[in-house]
Design an enzyme around this catalytic site. Structure first.
Site, short mmCIF file in Angstrom:
data_model
loop_
_atom_site.label_atom_id
_atom_site.label_comp_id
_atom_site.label_asym_id
_atom_site.label_seq_id
_atom_site.Cartn_x
_atom_site.Cartn_y
_atom_site.Cartn_z
N HIS A 1 -10.08 3.37 44.29
CA HIS A 1 -9.72 3.03 42.92
C HIS A 1 -8.29 2.52 42.92
O HIS A 1 -7.39 3.16 43.47
CB HIS A 1 -9.84 4.27 42.03
CG HIS A 1 -9.17 4.13 40.70
ND1 HIS A 1 -9.49 3.14 39.81
CD2 HIS A 1 -8.17 4.85 40.12
CE1 HIS A 1 -8.72 3.25 38.74
NE2 HIS A 1 -7.92 4.29 38.90
N CYS B 1 -12.15 5.27 34.71
CA CYS B 1 -12.39 4.22 35.71
C CYS B 1 -13.55 4.54 36.65
O CYS B 1 -13.98 3.67 37.41
CB CYS B 1 -11.13 3.97 36.52
SG CYS B 1 -9.70 3.51 35.51
N SER C 1 -9.78 9.20 35.34
CA SER C 1 -8.92 10.22 34.73
C SER C 1 -9.75 11.13 33.84
O SER C 1 -10.77 10.74 33.29
CB SER C 1 -7.82 9.55 33.91
OG SER C 1 -6.92 8.88 34.75
N GLU D 1 -14.21 1.66 29.44
CA GLU D 1 -13.43 2.58 28.61
C GLU D 1 -12.72 1.80 27.51
O GLU D 1 -11.71 2.25 26.98
CB GLU D 1 -12.45 3.39 29.45
CG GLU D 1 -11.50 2.63 30.31
CD GLU D 1 -10.57 3.56 31.08
OE1 GLU D 1 -9.59 4.04 30.48
OE2 GLU D 1 -10.81 3.79 32.29
#
Length: 445
Positions: free
Chosen positions: A244, A120, A364, A83
């Site tokens: 995570h 993520c 997210s 990202e």
């Protein structure tokens, strides 16, 4: 059916580190315990002036390829999850392949290359893509290279600044893997959320409280969906639960939620009932608000029980050790958690062959994925070969002024002429800009 999964792992951490309790906290006027015990991060890894997502990814990939004795012809697919991409058209995988072609005979011209984006979660999605490619028989005997690489930088003064990190995880996905095989069953929880996003900007916009709520909600949905395919899970079904890990403190919240869920209706709930009662059931309350208040009260008591704390120490705590030394690696974070758990098993002389992991990935925006992995017979030798400790120990310690300088170097809105802190050696480095504003790289011996 031939097993497919992770055959090899390598990591590449940023070559600089910031000591949060002793360097960052005093400048911020905060207690060291906020970082050591609160968010659970002692050091943030940061990239030197010649490092970025390409160099970290390419260096991790080279370490893996060299250790496995592979050639470019052995790899039919290169997927990069990030990202932190700097180009809206050209994928990072092409840059990484170009780097690798500088040092190997042959090329990756016949390898399928791509770039995955879902915050993520994208690293796990890239593994899923590779798994499906192999299962479909399209690989022609070749393996897939998955690289999760990110620079998790925040604006200075942002609450997320203390969770920063930079690094890459390279993974080889193949048949008959040495480390773990992947389950066919998966569970998903997904919704359109704006908890964390970067709308045409480098640094994220984050609603911190909302982000935690969304993370936990999607994880719960994913676990419920996973169980719809596999049946109820139980704490004893899995030796480790890598989640995570944006920071270990958030994993504490997810672990408690998960434990409550997977002990519901089991002998563990019955055994705990004398001390904290049975878990609240929604049909026993007049409205949702009252039920949720009762759940929160139950979980406050649950986390203080000896049984929960022993489970957490065994199944969760080993997964966050590396994260506490490097910070958040975004797409690589859950894969660092897996590696951390496997390394802990070696240190404690635990034989994991045949044992299972329950892996919880999250991105997210928002989506979670739950799947299981079975540890293979060759796991110990494959994990022992990963040079985690030497990399962590070799990092340069930044003082706060140096931290501000390196942050400016990697801030796209600033121009900073800063000397390198560490000399490059036997690695790919960023060397400047080309005629079309592309980034350029060389291998330094």
């Amino acid at each position: 059916m031939t097993a497919v999964g992770i055959d090899a792992i390598e990591i590449r951490t940023g070559k600089l580190r910031l000591d949060l309790p002793n360097t960052f906290a005093p400048v911020k006027g905060e207690a060291p315990g906020k970082y050591e015990k609160g968010i659970g991060i002692e050091y943030s890894s940061l990239p030197d002036v010649y490092e970025d997502i390409v160099t970290m990814g390419a260096n991790a990939a080279k370490q893996l390829i060299d250790r496995k004795g592979l050639t470019p012809e052995d790899i039919g697919r290169i997927d990069v999850a990030t990202e932190s991409a700097f180009d809206n058209s050209k994928p990072v995988s092409t840059y990484i392949a170009g780097c690798l072609e500088q040092v190997y005979d042959g090329n990756f011209h016949h390898a399928n290359k791509g770039e995955r984006k879902f915050a993520c979660l994208a690293g796990t999605q890239s593994i899923d893509d590779a798994y499906n490619w192999i299962r479909a028989g399209r690989n022609r005997g070749r393996a897939a290279l998955v690289v999760a690489t990110d620079m998790a930088l925040y604006e200075r003064g942002d609450p997320g600044e203390a969770t920063q990190g930079a690094g890459a995880v390279a993974m080889l996905i193949d048949e008959d893997p040495d480390i773990v095989s992947l389950s066919t069953e998966q569970g998903y929880g997904s919704a359109d959320e704006t908890d964390f996003l970067k709308p045409n900007q480098q640094f994220p916009s984050v609603d911190g409280k909302r982000s935690i709520q969304v993370y936990l909600a999607r994880m719960r949905e994913a676990l419920e969906d996973y169980e719809s395919a596999t049946g109820d899970t139980h704490p004893d079904d899995f030796v480790y639960f890598p989640f995570h890990t944006p920071y270990p403190g958030m994993v504490r919240k997810a672990a408690l939620l998960g434990y409550r869920h997977i002990t519901r209706g089991t002998e563990i709930e019955d055994a705990l009932a004398d001390d904290i009662g049975m878990q609240p059931r929604e049909n026993g309350y007049a409205d949702r608000e009252a039920y949720e208040e009762a759940i929160r009260a139950y979980m406050d008591e649950l986390k203080e029980t000896r049984r929960y704390q022993e489970w957490y120490e065994r199944a969760i705590d080993p997964t966050v050790d590396i994260s506490g030394q490097v910070g958040n690696w975004y797409t690589g974070s859950v894969h660092v958690a897996r590696l951390s758990a496997l390394r802990a098993a070696i240190e404690n002389d635990v034989d994991l062959a045949g044992e299972r992991l329950l892996v919880g990935s999250y991105g997210s925006g928002a989506q979670a994925e739950i799947h299981s992995e079975t540890v293979q017979s060759g796991w110990r030798e494959a994990v022992e070969a990963v040079d985690v400790t030497p990399q962590l120990d070799a990092r340069y310690d930044l003082d706060y002024d140096e931290y501000e300088l390196i942050h400016d170097v990697h801030n796209h809105e600033k121009e900073a002429d800063v000397e390198e802190f560490t000399p490059p050696e036997d690695e790919f480095v960023f060397t400047g800009w080309g005629r079309m504003n592309e980034r350029r790289y060389d291998y330094i011996e």
